[in-house]
Design a protein around this motif. Structure first.
Motif, PDB file in Angstrom:
ATOM      1  N   ASN A  90       0.828  -1.192   0.000  1.00  0.00           N
ATOM      2  CA  ASN A  90       0.000   0.000   0.000  1.00  0.00           C
ATOM      3  C   ASN A  90       0.873   1.257   0.000  1.00  0.00           C
ATOM      4  O   ASN A  90       1.733   1.436   0.865  1.00  0.00           O
ATOM      5  CB  ASN A  90      -0.891  -0.012   1.245  1.00  0.00           C
ATOM      6  CG  ASN A  90      -1.976   1.039   1.192  1.00  0.00           C
ATOM      7  OD1 ASN A  90      -1.690   2.228   1.085  1.00  0.00           O
ATOM      8  ND2 ASN A  90      -3.220   0.611   1.302  1.00  0.00           N
ATOM      9  N   LYS A 162      -7.261   3.218   0.903  1.00  0.00           N
ATOM     10  CA  LYS A 162      -7.555   2.758  -0.454  1.00  0.00           C
ATOM     11  C   LYS A 162      -6.859   3.649  -1.495  1.00  0.00           C
ATOM     12  O   LYS A 162      -6.623   3.233  -2.618  1.00  0.00           O
ATOM     13  CB  LYS A 162      -9.073   2.750  -0.690  1.00  0.00           C
ATOM     14  CG  LYS A 162      -9.804   1.690   0.133  1.00  0.00           C
ATOM     15  CD  LYS A 162      -9.383   0.291  -0.273  1.00  0.00           C
ATOM     16  CE  LYS A 162     -10.022  -0.778   0.601  1.00  0.00           C
ATOM     17  NZ  LYS A 162     -11.480  -0.870   0.460  1.00  0.00           N
ATOM     18  N   ALA A 168      -8.970   4.725  -5.195  1.00  0.00           N
ATOM     19  CA  ALA A 168      -9.850   5.699  -4.551  1.00  0.00           C
ATOM     20  C   ALA A 168      -9.563   7.093  -5.093  1.00  0.00           C
ATOM     21  O   ALA A 168      -8.439   7.403  -5.487  1.00  0.00           O
ATOM     22  CB  ALA A 168      -9.664   5.677  -3.037  1.00  0.00           C
ATOM     23  N   GLU A 212     -14.680   5.041  -4.430  1.00  0.00           N
ATOM     24  CA  GLU A 212     -13.753   3.934  -4.618  1.00  0.00           C
ATOM     25  C   GLU A 212     -14.159   3.073  -5.809  1.00  0.00           C
ATOM     26  O   GLU A 212     -15.329   3.048  -6.209  1.00  0.00           O
ATOM     27  CB  GLU A 212     -13.684   3.072  -3.346  1.00  0.00           C
ATOM     28  CG  GLU A 212     -13.175   3.831  -2.135  1.00  0.00           C
ATOM     29  CD  GLU A 212     -13.180   2.984  -0.873  1.00  0.00           C
ATOM     30  OE1 GLU A 212     -13.549   1.793  -0.942  1.00  0.00           O
ATOM     31  OE2 GLU A 212     -12.813   3.518   0.206  1.00  0.00           O
TER      32      GLU A 212
END
Length: 219
Positions: A90, A162, A168, A212
């Motif tokens: 991430n 996200k 996102a 999202e």
């Protein structure tokens, strides 16, 4: 005074004529020097300037045609089918693995970007303008900055957003306010393109601007 006026009038006309003749002769001499003996040289120069003036027209037509052709298309080097193969932490997706959005300095994972381009085109058809994007993909470092600077609960901890997965986008241009035509249109239509407004963003915290792509609807 009448006599003086008559005398002045008798001699002023010839003198004025001589002066005009001198000016005309000077004009012909200048025209001959500038126009190769053709008094119309100045007119030719003006015509030449007129022909040169429209040089910017092709660019203007190109810009107009671009606007009339609608919003931009997904760049050819974006490969949505390969997005599932990405295996990055991430906030650690390399720039070359992201696809640029039509909005400057914004990008998403290829599959999310492809769906966004389609949603953007539908939005443009409805509202006559492209979607406004305030934030899309965020690096781990950028998420850390926001987490430290924003009020508690307004930004996910680094490594948990996200945005860090490239799926996102925080929108603006009216979408950031619930109840506006833009927000309601997205609620009704975004799902057709794989985009949704997660349940948590209606209340905890309240973020009408956060949307999202695909996946589940938890944080």
């Amino acid at each position: 005074m009448i006599g003086r006026h008559v005398i002045t009038s008798r001699f002023s006309a010839p003198l004025a004529g001589m002066a005009l003749a001198g000016v005309f002769a000077g004009s012909l001499a200048l025209a001959s020097a500038d126009g190769g003996g053709d008094p119309g040289g100045s007119r030719a120069a003006a015509l030449s300037a007129n022909h040169a003036a429209p040089s910017a027209a092709p660019e203007d037509r190109e810009d107009r045609e671009s606007r009339e052709s609608g919003p931009p298309k997904l760049p050819a080097d974006c490969k949505p089918e390969k997005a599932a193969e990405l295996d990055y932490a991430n906030g650690r997706i390399p720039d070359e693995e992201l696809c640029p959005l039509p909005q400057e300095d914004e990008s998403l994972r290829a599959d999310a970007a492809a769906a966004f381009y389609e949603l953007n085109a539908a939005y443009h058809e409805r509202f006559g303008e492209e979607m406004c994007v305030r934030s899309s993909y965020r690096s781990y470092e950028r998420q850390a900055e926001l987490y430290e600077s924003m009020p508690a609960g307004m930004a996910a901890a680094p490594g948990n957003s996200k945005h860090g997965l490239g799926i996102a986008a925080d929108l603006c241009g009216g979408v950031e306010e619930e109840g506006t035509p833009q927000f309601e249109w997205l609620e009704d239509n975004a799902g057709e393109y794989g985009w949704f407004h997660p349940d948590w963003a209606y209340s905890n915290p309240y973020e009408p601007w956060h949307w999202e792509y695909g996946g589940d609807q938890d944080d």
